[in-house]
Write a protein that holds these residues in place. Structure first.
Motif, PDB file in Angstrom:
ATOM      1  N   ILE A  36      16.925  46.735  64.378  1.00 26.74           N
ATOM      2  CA  ILE A  36      16.155  46.724  63.126  1.00 26.74           C
ATOM      3  C   ILE A  36      17.123  46.675  61.951  1.00 26.74           C
ATOM      4  N   LYS A  37      16.595  46.403  60.768  1.00 29.86           N
ATOM      5  CA  LYS A  37      17.394  46.516  59.556  1.00 29.86           C
ATOM      6  C   LYS A  37      17.456  47.992  59.149  1.00 29.86           C
ATOM      7  N   PHE A  38      18.559  48.370  58.552  1.00 25.04           N
ATOM      8  CA  PHE A  38      18.726  49.777  58.138  1.00 25.04           C
ATOM      9  C   PHE A  38      18.587  49.962  56.620  1.00 25.04           C
ATOM     10  N   ASP A  80      22.169  42.910  61.231  1.00 24.17           N
ATOM     11  CA  ASP A  80      22.232  42.170  59.973  1.00 24.17           C
ATOM     12  C   ASP A  80      21.575  40.822  60.191  1.00 24.17           C
ATOM     13  N   SER A  81      21.283  40.134  59.101  1.00 31.42           N
ATOM     14  CA  SER A  81      20.642  38.823  59.246  1.00 31.42           C
ATOM     15  C   SER A  81      21.504  37.881  60.074  1.00 31.42           C
ATOM     16  N   SER A  82      22.823  38.044  59.985  1.00 37.23           N
ATOM     17  CA  SER A  82      23.713  37.077  60.630  1.00 37.23           C
ATOM     18  C   SER A  82      24.042  37.392  62.091  1.00 37.23           C
ATOM     19  N   ASP A  83      23.680  38.590  62.598  1.00 40.40           N
ATOM     20  CA  ASP A  83      24.090  38.886  63.983  1.00 40.40           C
ATOM     21  C   ASP A  83      22.920  39.109  64.938  1.00 40.40           C
ATOM     22  N   ARG A  84      21.712  38.770  64.512  1.00 37.03           N
ATOM     23  CA  ARG A  84      20.539  39.042  65.354  1.00 37.03           C
ATOM     24  C   ARG A  84      20.589  38.248  66.666  1.00 37.03           C
ATOM     25  N   GLU A  85      20.948  36.967  66.576  1.00 34.14           N
ATOM     26  CA  GLU A  85      21.001  36.155  67.802  1.00 34.14           C
ATOM     27  C   GLU A  85      22.091  36.689  68.742  1.00 34.14           C
ATOM     28  N   ALA A  98      13.153  42.692  62.862  1.00 29.69           N
ATOM     29  CA  ALA A  98      13.988  42.825  61.660  1.00 29.69           C
ATOM     30  C   ALA A  98      13.736  41.693  60.671  1.00 29.69           C
ATOM     31  N   SER A  99      12.527  41.646  60.134  1.00 36.68           N
ATOM     32  CA  SER A  99      12.151  40.593  59.156  1.00 36.68           C
ATOM     33  C   SER A  99      12.698  39.241  59.610  1.00 36.68           C
ATOM     34  N   TYR A 100      12.463  38.977  60.899  1.00 35.00           N
ATOM     35  CA  TYR A 100      13.150  37.888  61.593  1.00 35.00           C
ATOM     36  C   TYR A 100      12.217  36.675  61.674  1.00 35.00           C
ATOM     37  N   SER A 101      12.442  35.706  60.822  1.00 37.26           N
ATOM     38  CA  SER A 101      11.547  34.540  60.792  1.00 37.26           C
ATOM     39  C   SER A 101      11.757  33.659  62.013  1.00 37.26           C
ATOM     40  N   ILE A 102      10.644  33.213  62.563  1.00 39.92           N
ATOM     41  CA  ILE A 102      10.694  32.259  63.679  1.00 39.92           C
ATOM     42  C   ILE A 102      11.125  30.908  63.098  1.00 39.92           C
ATOM     43  N   LYS A 105      15.699  26.366  64.580  1.00 35.76           N
ATOM     44  CA  LYS A 105      17.140  26.544  64.777  1.00 35.76           C
ATOM     45  C   LYS A 105      17.416  27.811  65.603  1.00 35.76           C
ATOM     46  N   ARG A 106      16.741  28.872  65.268  1.00 37.40           N
ATOM     47  CA  ARG A 106      16.944  30.138  66.004  1.00 37.40           C
ATOM     48  C   ARG A 106      16.402  30.038  67.429  1.00 37.40           C
ATOM     49  N   LYS A 107      15.357  29.247  67.590  1.00 43.85           N
ATOM     50  CA  LYS A 107      14.761  29.119  68.934  1.00 43.85           C
ATOM     51  C   LYS A 107      15.702  28.424  69.920  1.00 43.85           C
ATOM     52  N   GLY A 148      23.215  34.118  56.939  1.00 44.45           N
ATOM     53  CA  GLY A 148      22.454  34.054  58.181  1.00 44.45           C
ATOM     54  C   GLY A 148      20.956  34.145  57.985  1.00 44.45           C
ATOM     55  N   SER A 149      20.496  34.192  56.733  1.00 50.14           N
ATOM     56  CA  SER A 149      19.055  34.289  56.486  1.00 50.14           C
ATOM     57  C   SER A 149      18.466  32.913  56.205  1.00 50.14           C
ATOM     58  N   THR A 150      17.172  32.785  56.465  1.00 50.06           N
ATOM     59  CA  THR A 150      16.492  31.542  56.077  1.00 50.06           C
ATOM     60  C   THR A 150      16.455  31.458  54.551  1.00 50.06           C
ATOM     61  N   SER A 151      16.447  32.614  53.871  1.00 48.30           N
ATOM     62  CA  SER A 151      16.403  32.607  52.397  1.00 48.30           C
ATOM     63  C   SER A 151      17.595  31.858  51.827  1.00 48.30           C
ATOM     64  N   ALA A 152      18.794  32.151  52.353  1.00 50.08           N
ATOM     65  CA  ALA A 152      20.005  31.490  51.840  1.00 50.08           C
ATOM     66  C   ALA A 152      19.988  30.006  52.197  1.00 50.08           C
ATOM     67  N   GLY A 170      24.020  42.129  53.284  1.00 49.19           N
ATOM     68  CA  GLY A 170      22.699  42.768  53.367  1.00 49.19           C
ATOM     69  C   GLY A 170      22.029  42.723  51.998  1.00 49.19           C
ATOM     70  N   TYR A 171      20.705  42.843  52.007  1.00 51.83           N
ATOM     71  CA  TYR A 171      19.970  42.706  50.744  1.00 51.83           C
ATOM     72  C   TYR A 171      20.236  43.864  49.787  1.00 51.83           C
ATOM     73  N   SER A 172      20.530  45.051  50.314  1.00 49.85           N
ATOM     74  CA  SER A 172      20.795  46.166  49.399  1.00 49.85           C
ATOM     75  C   SER A 172      22.053  45.895  48.572  1.00 49.85           C
ATOM     76  N   THR A 188      14.769  36.501  48.694  1.00 47.07           N
ATOM     77  CA  THR A 188      14.417  36.638  50.108  1.00 47.07           C
ATOM     78  C   THR A 188      12.904  36.796  50.182  1.00 47.07           C
ATOM     79  N   ASP A 189      12.421  37.339  51.287  1.00 45.14           N
ATOM     80  CA  ASP A 189      10.982  37.482  51.470  1.00 45.14           C
ATOM     81  C   ASP A 189      10.400  38.471  50.458  1.00 45.14           C
ATOM     82  N   ASN A 190       9.176  38.156  49.994  1.00 40.14           N
ATOM     83  CA  ASN A 190       8.519  39.062  49.028  1.00 40.14           C
ATOM     84  C   ASN A 190       8.330  40.466  49.608  1.00 40.14           C
TER      85      ASN A 190
HETATM   86  N1  GLU Z   1      12.896  36.412  57.001  1.00 40.27           N
HETATM   87  C1  GLU Z   1      14.110  35.817  56.593  1.00 40.27           C
HETATM   88  C2  GLU Z   1      15.070  35.606  57.748  1.00 40.27           C
HETATM   89  O1  GLU Z   1      14.764  35.829  58.862  1.00 40.27           O
HETATM   90  C3  GLU Z   1      14.798  36.617  55.504  1.00 40.27           C
HETATM   91  C4  GLU Z   1      14.918  38.079  55.781  1.00 40.27           C
HETATM   92  C5  GLU Z   1      16.128  38.477  56.581  1.00 40.27           C
HETATM   93  O2  GLU Z   1      17.224  37.931  56.364  1.00 40.27           O
HETATM   94  O3  GLU Z   1      15.982  39.360  57.412  1.00 40.27           O
HETATM   95  O4  GLU Z   1      16.152  35.150  57.573  1.00 40.27           O
END
Ligand code: GLU
Length: 270
Positions: A36-38, A80-85, A98-102, A105-107, A148-152, A170-172, A188-190
């Motif tokens: 999860i995100k911390f 973190d967004s960049s190490d989930r995979e 972890a706010s992990y968008s499908i 590319k990730r699939k 590593g985020s879809t936002s970036a 990280g977003y913080s 990033t996500d609302n």
């Molecule tokens: N949901 C987007 C993503 O998976 C942004 C949030 C995040 O980085 O966790 O990249």
């Protein structure tokens, strides 16, 4: 976190097997590691004292229960967004919430259960800033997002390719950059931005611009090929919606100001 080299990993896995006396993570005993995100209030947060809160935490805890684990058997690990995979590929966590968008590319690297939530990319600016009202206003401005985020990648590829993008871990960290003037906006996500704006410590400091720059369908990430787990998680998600726990978790974590949408249809699994 750092992923150990293959040799070190073999030792870690060996130890885990000895410690739990079973496959490590899916038996009725032992611990279940969940990524999860911390640092995302309302979504995934490790509070002082080590208590975890947020919508992803509630969803993950519900799934764990359906998989046969008690809350005390859960070990939340920071992703973190960049190490989930990577963490899924290396079996460091059983699943990621972890706010992990499908995304396609990730699939290529992981599988997803869900989706279980829909968010939209938006901007957070300082409360007194009226110069940024749409994505194009970001061109030639300093924009913070997370590697590593879809936002970036959305920003770079389509939303504001001429923005000067500050990519942090990280977003913080972006919130601090925005507060200190190193960034003019963060994106990033609302769901995530609303959590920062609502924090007591940030009262009156920031505002959401209120855009819907993308659709982000949050999925539960699992190791590629684990179809059985995808189906079990999907069953848990459906139950969470049907018994009202999903609605309750949305209300509890996002508060009345956040306009959330109904639970999305599950589109993954068999
Ligand atoms: N949901 C987007 C993503 O998976 C942004 C949030 C995040 O980085 O966790 O990249």
């Amino acid at each position: 976190m750092r992923v150990p080299k293959a040799g070190a990993m073999a030792v870690v896995v060996g130890l885990a097997l000895t410690a739990t006396g079973c496959g490590g993570d899916e038996g009725p005993k032992g611990t279940l590691s969940i990524g999860i995100k911390f640092d995302q209030p309302g979504v995934g947060l490790r509070e002082t004292g080590g208590v975890f809160s947020g919508f992803d935490v509630d969803v993950a805890t519900y799934i764990a229960k359906e998989l046969g684990y008690k809350p005390e058997q859960i070990e939340f690990k920071k992703v973190d967004s960049s190490d989930r995979e990577l963490l899924l590929q290396y079996n460091e966590v059983k699943f990621v919430a972890a706010s992990y968008s499908i995304s396609d590319k990730r699939k290529e690297k992981v599988d997803f259960a869900g989706p279980y939530f829909t968010a939209h990319q938006d901007l957070l600016v300082r409360a007194d800033d009226n110069t940024i009202t749409k994505a194009e206003d970001l061109n030639n401005r300093k924009l913070c997002s997370v590697s590593g985020s879809t936002s970036a990648s959305n920003v770079k590829e389509k939303l504001a390719p001429k923005a000067s993008l500050l990519e942090l871990g990280g977003y913080s960290e972006c919130v601090i950059a925005l507060q200190d003037g190193q960034a003019d906006a963060m994106t990033t996500d609302n769901s995530i931005l609303a959590g920062y704006a609502a924090q007591k410590a940030n009262a009156g400091k920031f505002k959401l611009v209120g855009l819907s720059l993308s659709n982000e369908s949050y999925g539960i990430g699992v190791k590629k090929g684990n179809k059985e787990l995808v189906d079990k998680i999907n069953a848990a998600l459906k139950k969470m919606v049907a018994d009202g726990s999903w609605d309750a978790a949305v209300k509890k974590n996002f508060g009345p100001a956040y306009r959330s949408e109904p639970a999305p249809q599950i589109t993954t699994g068999s």
